[in-house]
Design an enzyme around this catalytic site. Structure first.
Site, short mmCIF file in Angstrom:
data_model
loop_
_atom_site.label_atom_id
_atom_site.label_comp_id
_atom_site.label_asym_id
_atom_site.label_seq_id
_atom_site.Cartn_x
_atom_site.Cartn_y
_atom_site.Cartn_z
N LYS A 137 1.42 4.55 -4.82
CA LYS A 137 2.53 5.46 -4.53
C LYS A 137 2.05 6.83 -4.07
O LYS A 137 2.74 7.49 -3.29
CB LYS A 137 3.42 5.64 -5.77
CG LYS A 137 4.31 4.43 -6.05
CD LYS A 137 5.38 4.78 -7.07
CE LYS A 137 6.26 3.58 -7.35
NZ LYS A 137 7.25 3.85 -8.39
N LYS B 145 11.52 -0.94 -2.70
CA LYS B 145 12.43 0.13 -2.29
C LYS B 145 11.68 1.19 -1.51
O LYS B 145 12.19 1.77 -0.57
CB LYS B 145 13.04 0.81 -3.53
CG LYS B 145 14.07 -0.02 -4.23
CD LYS B 145 14.65 0.72 -5.44
CE LYS B 145 13.92 0.33 -6.71
NZ LYS B 145 14.75 0.48 -7.93
N LYS C 180 5.05 -7.10 -1.57
CA LYS C 180 6.26 -7.31 -2.37
C LYS C 180 7.43 -6.58 -1.73
O LYS C 180 7.24 -5.58 -1.03
CB LYS C 180 6.05 -6.83 -3.81
CG LYS C 180 5.95 -5.33 -3.97
CD LYS C 180 6.05 -4.88 -5.42
CE LYS C 180 5.96 -3.35 -5.44
NZ LYS C 180 6.07 -2.74 -6.73
#
Ligand code: TYM
Length: 332
Positions: free
Chosen positions: A112, A198, A195
């Site tokens: 992230k 969002k 995967k």
């Protein structure tokens, strides 16, 4: 009754199919076997500095979706994380027991933070897994239903629980992840090696629970399939087809081998059309119930206030014990 706790971030306008199949759907049956706590983790969401108006909206949408999938406020506790300030308080205590190196090994942080410049991700994003540990440990959860990407955070949670218990005496329950193999990682429709996410998938790669049927159908029909024509599960050579088979199997309860037999000799067209219908059929009632719940915000907020009160009662008891064990003075 054993306890279960899980959480979901209000970081998008809807949950996606990965959130639903990998986690949220499992939350429903736990209501009948466990004392269940489910939270919309808005403290986690601010690690990436969302617009306040958007966060407020998305928190309500997330809560409405949880009720819409079948969480019943009479049988479980649904609440918003920031309503129970003990989460932030325990996170601080656990922060002080976590090594920098230990936190730095979290792969989700590495993923992230990669999109920010060197050193630009927030410290909150760095300590995100420790706040997650606090969420779980406050409620003495035995089981934590999540997708595969949360395994490492659960290991850290267990380590921290053990460390605290060892230093200060038996306080926390060691939680186990509850991960269903068949749906632990739903893939991006456009990039089956990744995967569904969002934060990193393209809109074409994601199926949102609140999306309109026409859009869902288009996305499934355009999903990346693989060379060849056979509808067959093969993780290595046919990751795209395998992902669609997993989705169809999870939503219909039909085994993958039965699905393979059904589509034998038919090519991808019929298969994808049927997958699309299965998704539309699963999502439509959830979308309709979510819209109805969002039409009465006051009622929704009242449901969340009741949840927060129940959660607070448990969290407060744990924190009283923690403060004492850590060596804080009693509060007069
Ligand atoms: P979040 O909001 O990112 O994801 C919510 C849940 O969805 C699962 N998930 C998936 N499962 C299968 N396939 C996918 N493609 C997929 N994408 C997401 C996630 O594993 C998760 O279970 N850190 C948590 C939020 C959290 C939490 C907690 C969870 C905060 N505190 C305490 C459990 C207990 C998260 O990733 O949320």
């Amino acid at each position: 009754r054993p306890r279960v706790l899980s959480g979901i971030q209000p970081t998008a306008d809807s949950f996606h199919l990965g959130n639903y199949l990998g986690a949220v759907r499992q939350w429903v049956p736990f209501q009948d076997t466990h004392e269940a706590f489910y939270c919309v983790v808005d403290l986690h969401a601010i690690t990436v500095q969302p617009d306040p108006k958007e966060l407020r909206h998305r928190t309500r949408v997330a809560a409405a979706q949880l009720f819409a999938v079948g969480l019943d406020p009479e049988r479980c506790t649904v609440f918003v994380q920031s309503h129970v300030s003990e989460h932030a308080e325990l996170a601080w205590v656990l922060n002080c027991m976590t090594g920098m190196g230990e936190a730095g090994r979290m792969t989700q942080f590495k993923d992230k933070s990669a999109k920010y410049g060197e050193g630009a991700a927030s410290v909150g994003l760095f300590t995100y897994p420790i706040l997650q540990a606090a969420d779980i440990l406050l409620y003495h959860a035995d089981q934590v239903p999540v997708g595969a990407d949360q395994k490492q955070h659960l290991e850290l949670t267990r380590d921290l629980a053990q460390r605290f218990n060892h230093r200060h005496g038996e306080t926390f329950t060691l939680p186990s992840p509850f991960i269903l193999k068949e749906v632990e990682k739903i893939s991006d429709l456009q990039d089956p090696s990744a995967k569904m996410s969002k934060s990193s998938s393209s809109p074409q790669g994601i199926l949102d629970v609140l999306e309109q049927p026409s859009s869902l159908r288009k996305k499934v029909m355009r999903a990346v399939t693989d060379t060849g024509t056979e509808v067959k599960a093969d993780e290595v050579d046919k990751p795209g087809v395998t992902n669609l088979l997993r989705i169809q199997s999870a939503l219909t309860g039909t085994s993958i081998s039965d699905l393979e037999a059904r589509y034998a000799g038919q090519g991808y067209g019929t298969f994808k059309k049927e997958v699309a219908e299965v998704v539309v059929d699963a999502f439509t009632p959830i979308r309709e119930r979510t819209e109805a719940l969002l039409a009465d915000e006051e009622k929704l907020d009242r449901m969340l206030a009741i949840g927060a009160e129940r959660a607070r009662a448990v969290a407060a008891e744990t924190m009283t014990k923690v403060r004492d064990r850590v060596g804080f003075l009693p509060r007069g």
